[in-house]
Design a protein around this motif. Structure first.
Motif, mmCIF file in Angstrom:
data_model
loop_
_atom_site.group_PDB
_atom_site.id
_atom_site.type_symbol
_atom_site.label_atom_id
_atom_site.label_comp_id
_atom_site.label_asym_id
_atom_site.label_seq_id
_atom_site.Cartn_x
_atom_site.Cartn_y
_atom_site.Cartn_z
ATOM 1 N N SER A 140 -64.931 -15.376 -3.891
ATOM 2 C CA SER A 140 -64.981 -14.861 -2.508
ATOM 3 C C SER A 140 -63.775 -13.962 -2.277
ATOM 4 O O SER A 140 -62.777 -14.040 -3.004
ATOM 5 C CB SER A 140 -64.907 -16.042 -1.537
ATOM 6 N N ILE A 141 -63.845 -13.168 -1.201
ATOM 7 C CA ILE A 141 -62.632 -12.488 -0.735
ATOM 8 C C ILE A 141 -61.586 -13.561 -0.373
ATOM 9 O O ILE A 141 -60.377 -13.308 -0.478
ATOM 10 C CB ILE A 141 -62.927 -11.544 0.475
ATOM 11 N N ALA A 142 -62.069 -14.764 -0.028
ATOM 12 C CA ALA A 142 -61.155 -15.891 0.252
ATOM 13 C C ALA A 142 -60.474 -16.405 -1.014
ATOM 14 O O ALA A 142 -59.584 -17.257 -0.933
ATOM 15 C CB ALA A 142 -61.924 -17.024 0.931
ATOM 16 N N TYR A 147 -56.605 -16.579 4.932
ATOM 17 C CA TYR A 147 -56.675 -16.257 6.358
ATOM 18 C C TYR A 147 -56.446 -17.530 7.162
ATOM 19 O O TYR A 147 -56.619 -18.647 6.655
ATOM 20 C CB TYR A 147 -58.011 -15.592 6.713
ATOM 21 N N TYR A 153 -60.545 -24.012 1.907
ATOM 22 C CA TYR A 153 -61.626 -23.175 1.361
ATOM 23 C C TYR A 153 -61.016 -22.049 0.526
ATOM 24 O O TYR A 153 -61.455 -21.795 -0.603
ATOM 25 C CB TYR A 153 -62.508 -22.610 2.481
ATOM 26 N N GLY A 184 -67.254 -10.425 0.591
ATOM 27 C CA GLY A 184 -66.731 -10.628 1.942
ATOM 28 C C GLY A 184 -67.808 -11.295 2.779
ATOM 29 O O GLY A 184 -68.666 -12.008 2.254
ATOM 30 N N PHE A 190 -74.185 -20.081 5.243
ATOM 31 C CA PHE A 190 -72.783 -20.432 5.004
ATOM 32 C C PHE A 190 -72.046 -20.894 6.275
ATOM 33 O O PHE A 190 -71.403 -21.944 6.285
ATOM 34 C CB PHE A 190 -72.082 -19.211 4.386
ATOM 35 N N ARG A 194 -70.563 -24.365 7.535
ATOM 36 C CA ARG A 194 -69.129 -24.460 7.811
ATOM 37 C C ARG A 194 -68.857 -25.072 9.192
ATOM 38 O O ARG A 194 -67.961 -25.900 9.341
ATOM 39 C CB ARG A 194 -68.501 -23.054 7.753
HETATM 40 C C1 8X3 Z 1 -66.855 -16.641 2.526
HETATM 41 C C2 8X3 Z 1 -66.179 -15.457 3.131
HETATM 42 O O1 8X3 Z 1 -64.230 -14.734 4.556
HETATM 43 O O2 8X3 Z 1 -65.655 -16.511 5.434
HETATM 44 O O3 8X3 Z 1 -66.334 -16.899 1.264
HETATM 45 O O4 8X3 Z 1 -64.102 -16.935 3.646
HETATM 46 S S1 8X3 Z 1 -64.980 -15.949 4.233
#
Ligand code: 8X3
Ligand code: NDP
Length: 254
Positions: A140-142, A147, A153, A184, A190, A194
């Protein structure tokens, strides 16, 4: 050798879209997930007279289930196994560490890191025996940035990024490609997962800009898996055009 792809987390989002894309291109599939009804529906939808679609119903967090499921595959299917897409994963909760539910952390760590490891450990010997193969890991970008509120995560996706690089070192001498895919914001189930079914909060994540769709990621995975034998896409960051980083968006909200 035939073309067989094993895709974890095929009951929704990226995994389901990737299964559809590969099936449309004539690949045989092994599809996994916990929701058996969805797996059966997808199997019915995708199987044709000329392609095989096997389903495996297991939780990636349970190594015993993972081993039993992979061991149950027929030799002819395993003999043609070319691609593993390690896609099953999730975020649970978003907020400061000290206010978190500990069980949310366990679910993310057990699924995104340990689950990916269990599946990879079970499948890699099969790819080695076949003399080549390709592992695609959904990071992921994560996994590139952090953030606010993303702590655990983000840590799990940084771990996936590191595991992709480690796998590449482990597997280079066996002709097995490893690709890390880092999307992203993409609108799938998802954010519903979450935010634990809170649809209003989940929908607000994607308000004011056009997020990625599951099919965008499926197209990228298909491309990555169909490069010439001497070409490996090692790491691919895929962002919505309106997203510049994990936190910077061009949102148009009235
Ligand atoms: C999911 C994208 O930016 O919500 O991996 O973490 S983010
Ligand atoms: P979805 O929630 O739409 O799909 C997640 C899939 O993972 C489902 O098929 C689910 O199946 C499966 N899964 C979750 N936990 C388990 C488990 N314990 N055992 C087996 N399967 C499991 O999410 P996405 O398609 O968006 O996400 C796919 C991957 O991409 C994840 O790894 C996610 O972290 C990553 N990602 C997502 C982004 C996004 O913005 N959507 C961006 C970057 C990366 P079931 O519940 O039936 O078991």
């Amino acid at each position: 050798m035939g073309k067989v792809a094993l895709i974890t987390g095929a009951t929704a989002g990226f995994g389901e879209a990737t299964a559809i894309r590969f099936a449309n291109e004539g690949w045989d599939l092994i599809l996994t997930g916990r929701r058996l009804d969805r797996l059966k529906n997808l199997q019915q939808q995708l199987k044709t007279a000329s392609n095989r679609v096997e389903i495996l119903n297991f939780d990636v967090r349970n190594e015993t289930e993972v081993i039993a499921a992979i061991s149950s595959l027929s030799e002819d299917l395993v003999g043609d196994l070319t691609v593993l897409v390690n896609n099953a994963g999730l975020a649970v909760g978003r907020g400061p560490m000290d206010e978190a539910v500990t069980d949310d952390w366990e679910r993310m760590i057990d699924t995104n890191i340990k689950g990916l490891l269990y599946v990879s450990k079970a499948v890699i010997p099969l790819l080695k025996a076949n003399g080549s193969g390709h592992i695609v890991n959904l990071a992921s970008i994560a996994g590139k940035e952090v953030y606010a509120g993303g702590n655990v995560y983000c840590a799990t996706k940084h771990a996936v990024d590191a595991l992709s690089r480690s796998m590449r070192l482990d597997l280079v001498n066996f002709g097995i490609k490893v690709s890390n895919i880092a999307p992203g914001a993409a609108e799938t189930e998802f954010s519903i997962v979450r935010f634990k079914g809170d649809e209003e909060t989940a929908n607000s994540v994607y308000r004011g800009f056009e997020p990625l769709k599951a099919q965008d990621i499926a197209d990228a995975i298909f491309y990555v898996c169909n490069c010439p034998p001497h070409v490996t896409i090692s790491d691919l960051v895929i962002m919505p055009t309106a997203q510049a980083s994990s936190t910077v968006f061009n949102k148009k909200i009235d």
